[in-house]
Every structure is written in structure tokens, then in C-alpha cells.
Design a protein around this motif. Structure first.
Motif, short mmCIF file in Angstrom:
data_model
loop_
_atom_site.label_atom_id
_atom_site.label_comp_id
_atom_site.label_asym_id
_atom_site.label_seq_id
_atom_site.Cartn_x
_atom_site.Cartn_y
_atom_site.Cartn_z
N LYS A 1 0.63 -1.09 -0.07
CA LYS A 1 0.00 -0.08 0.02
C LYS A 1 0.81 1.20 -0.16
CE LYS A 1 -4.10 2.11 0.18
NZ LYS A 1 -5.02 1.95 -0.89
N PRO B 1 -4.49 -0.44 -6.22
CA PRO B 1 -4.82 -1.89 -6.13
C PRO B 1 -5.40 -2.66 -5.19
CG PRO B 1 -2.54 -1.40 -5.67
CD PRO B 1 -3.34 0.00 -5.70
N VAL C 1 -6.71 -5.97 -2.77
CA VAL C 1 -6.02 -6.95 -2.07
C VAL C 1 -6.60 -8.13 -2.57
CG1 VAL C 1 -5.62 -7.90 0.29
CG2 VAL C 1 -5.77 -5.33 0.04
N ILE D 1 -2.17 -5.75 -4.27
CA ILE D 1 -1.51 -5.88 -3.11
C ILE D 1 -2.21 -7.22 -2.59
CG2 ILE D 1 -1.64 -5.23 -0.77
CD1 ILE D 1 -2.39 -2.36 -1.62
N ALA D 2 -0.77 -8.25 -2.45
CA ALA D 2 -1.18 -9.54 -1.78
C ALA D 2 -1.87 -9.97 -0.73
CB ALA D 2 0.06 -10.46 -1.99
N ARG E 1 -2.55 -11.65 2.87
CA ARG E 1 -1.61 -12.21 3.77
C ARG E 1 -1.86 -13.71 3.44
NH1 ARG E 1 -4.20 -8.34 8.55
NH2 ARG E 1 -2.64 -6.78 8.43
N ASP F 1 3.68 -8.90 3.22
CA ASP F 1 4.48 -7.75 2.56
C ASP F 1 5.03 -6.79 3.52
OD1 ASP F 1 2.68 -5.67 3.54
OD2 ASP F 1 1.59 -5.73 1.73
#
Lengths: 190, 190
Positions: free
Chosen positions: A75, A85, A87, A116-117, A119, A169
Motif C-alpha cells: 500500500k 490496487p 488486495v 496488493i497480495a 496475507r 508484505d
């Protein structure tokens, strides 16, 4: 249940076609180090991520090539680049943010692919049983240290090719002052 | 107990003496916006933070001047700058990291003063009683949203000049995808 933590800096996955556009027709990604996840590796190739607002240079390409091109940022990066973007789990890129990638041999305008990957914890099917996680898709994880806490919405990513590991991240890592290789604890209850 | 969240970007507090070094002898900080905390304000003055490794430009000076000079950054900034500042309450700067500040009129080499601010809640003495927080110095706070969680080690900062508010740095905010003005919930139990 203890779980070791892998911290993912911003990185890029490329298709064969996009690798050629950015690095040239004959280019192959060179493995310089294995990642903990089976068959995944760190290459010595880098691209620049560019948007209308800013650019971030020296973003590493991970190998091997995939069936989709995906740009994974934090982020904090997203604010810097002026984009928003979603998640998402890896591979779920439909409608995600567009960015431009610049390689040594070419430029690639992606209409989508930047996320954003989520978790997530990489886990084997047999570990799901062993650790009593049947029927769960999401867990909480306790993070220790001076700025620790409990993170929620941690997805279980079950695959036969897994090394048991929590991926965070750099925002999550830096907020909690977690380093690569630190240990968290999976909490059953939400 | 709900609490509104203020997100603190990197910023600098200066002594009168250091303000003069950086901005000139006759310089006064100009208020462009009040902060929620009584008497505290946003100025239109900026400095550059410099280390041996890197520099960050356009870092805002908050007013009024204080009895100590303090540079508050995130862990993400700290990696970029190549320094390892401690997590500290405001004003507790002894032995913290050194950085160089560059202003329009001068340069200041600080041997200490750079910290990562402790997560903290500004609260009035009467609110401590009202909310049943007597005897507590530290609480946990639940943060909502797609990347929410529970943050620990949130310090209660009791003062007669307080506006009830949780202050988080940009790492905590970005990790949890929290924006300025979002709401958290204080959890009594650790």
C-alpha cells in the motif's frame, strides 16, 4: 501452531510472452537463489514500475515464468505510484490496477495485473489435517515484538507444492517490526 | 470503546534554536492548519532528512517549537535511510538515531532525535476514569477492514491538553489499510 514468516518485497511475475517483450526474444530468467516455495526462485532481472505519477526502479522479477503477469506491491508503494490496487490472492488479477513495466529491451503497458497480495500461509493438504485446520480458509496470526499484534484475514493457500510459511508484505512486516525468518503463531479462533 | 485514528506521516519537531539554524534567525513557523491535539499545528515549512545512505525531501515541520528536536519516521523510512531508530514515546530521544536535517538556510547534524513513535492514544485524565482505564498504561486496539487486526503496545498518553485520538504511523496505517479518520476499538484485555 508456530509458523515462520517470509517477508515479500515488491516483485513481478511474468508470462513467457511478457518476458520477451521486456528482456528480448532469447532471454531466459537466471536463478540466483531458490525461494522456500518449491520450484520458485529469485532471478537477477529487474524492471521499473511506472505510472502517471511516479516510478519505482529495480523491482525484482521472480521465476519461473507463469501463465499470468502480476505485479505485487505494498500500500505504501501504491500511494507513491498514485494507484489503488485491490488486495487479492495471487493469480486473481481481473480488474486489478494497470501499470507500465519497463525492461532493458522493451516497455509493457498492463491494463491490469497490479495487486496488493493477501496475507497468506502456504500449506500442504496433509498439514491442514495435522494442524486441525480442516474447513478453514482464513486464520488469524499472532505476531510478536515491540510493535506486535494479531493480523486477521490470513488466507490458507493449500497446495501439494508448499513449504509451510506465512507470507507478509513489507507494510505488514514494517508495521509489526517483523523480519524475514521471524516466527508467528496461528490462532484458531477468529 | 471506539476511538478515531489519526495517521502521522513522517514529520519533524524543532527547538527555537534549531529552527533558526535551518530557516534563519528571524523565521517563525506559520500555521496553515490546526491539528486535533490542542495548540499543535501544521506549518508550511519543510526540511530534508539526510543520512549516509539516502535522503528524504519535503518532510513537514509541525508547530509550535518544542524543548527538544525530534524526527519521527516509519520503519519503511528507516530502511530507506539505512538507520535503526528505536520505538519511543515522544520526547524520549536519548540515544536515538542521528540524522542530518537540511533547511533552506542551514544544515543541522543531530547526534540523536530520530525515533519511530510508539503507537499511542491521546486521552484526558477524566476520560481515563470515564472509560474504565484506571491503572493502565497500555491497551490493545482492534482495527477493522480488509487487512485489519489487533495492534498491541498502544500507549495511553494522558494529558490535560488532549483530544481523544489514536495516533498511528504510515506503516501501521498502510499495513491495516487504515485512513485518517477511521475508527478503531480499544480492547481492555491484553
Amino acid at each position: 501452531m508456530k509458523v515462520s514468516i517470509g517477508v515479500s518485497n515488491r516483485h513481478v511475475h511474468l508470462t513467457d510472452e511478457h518476458l520477451k517483450i521486456l528482456f528480448g526474444n532469447e532471454f531466459k530468467l537466471e536463478k540466483i537463489r531458490d525461494l522456500n516455495q518449491p520450484e520458485q526462485f529469485v532471478s537477477n532481472s529487474f524492471v521499473t514500475i511506472k505510472t502517471n505519477k511516479n516510478m519505482i526502479e529495480h523491482v525484482r522479477v521472480l521465476g519461473p515464468t507463469r501463465s499470468y503477469t502480476q505485479v505485487e506491491i505494498s500500500k505504501t508503494d501504491a500511494y507513491y505510484l498514485g494507484i489503488d490496487p485491490p488486495v487479492r490472492d495471487s493469480g486473481d488479477i481481473k480488474g486489478s490496477s494497470g501499470v507500465t513495466l519497463i525492461g532493458p529491451e522493451g516497455v509493457l503497458n498492463l491494463e491490469e495485473g497490479c495487486i496488493i497480495a493477501t496475507r497468506h500461509i502456504h500449506i500442504l493438504p496433509e498439514q491442514i489435517k495435522l494442524y486441525g485446520l480442516e474447513g478453514r480458509n482464513i486464520v488469524n496470526v499472532k505476531l510478536y515484538g515491540e510493535k506486535g499484534g494479531i493480523i486477521t484475514n490470513v488466507h490458507l493457500k493449500v497446495s501439494d507444492k508448499s513449504y509451510f510459511e506465512l507470507h507478509l508484505d513489507t507494510d505488514d512486516a514494517n508495521a509489526h517490526m517483523i523480519k524475514n525468518g521471524d516466527i508467528g503463531e496461528i490462532l484458531w479462533k477468529n
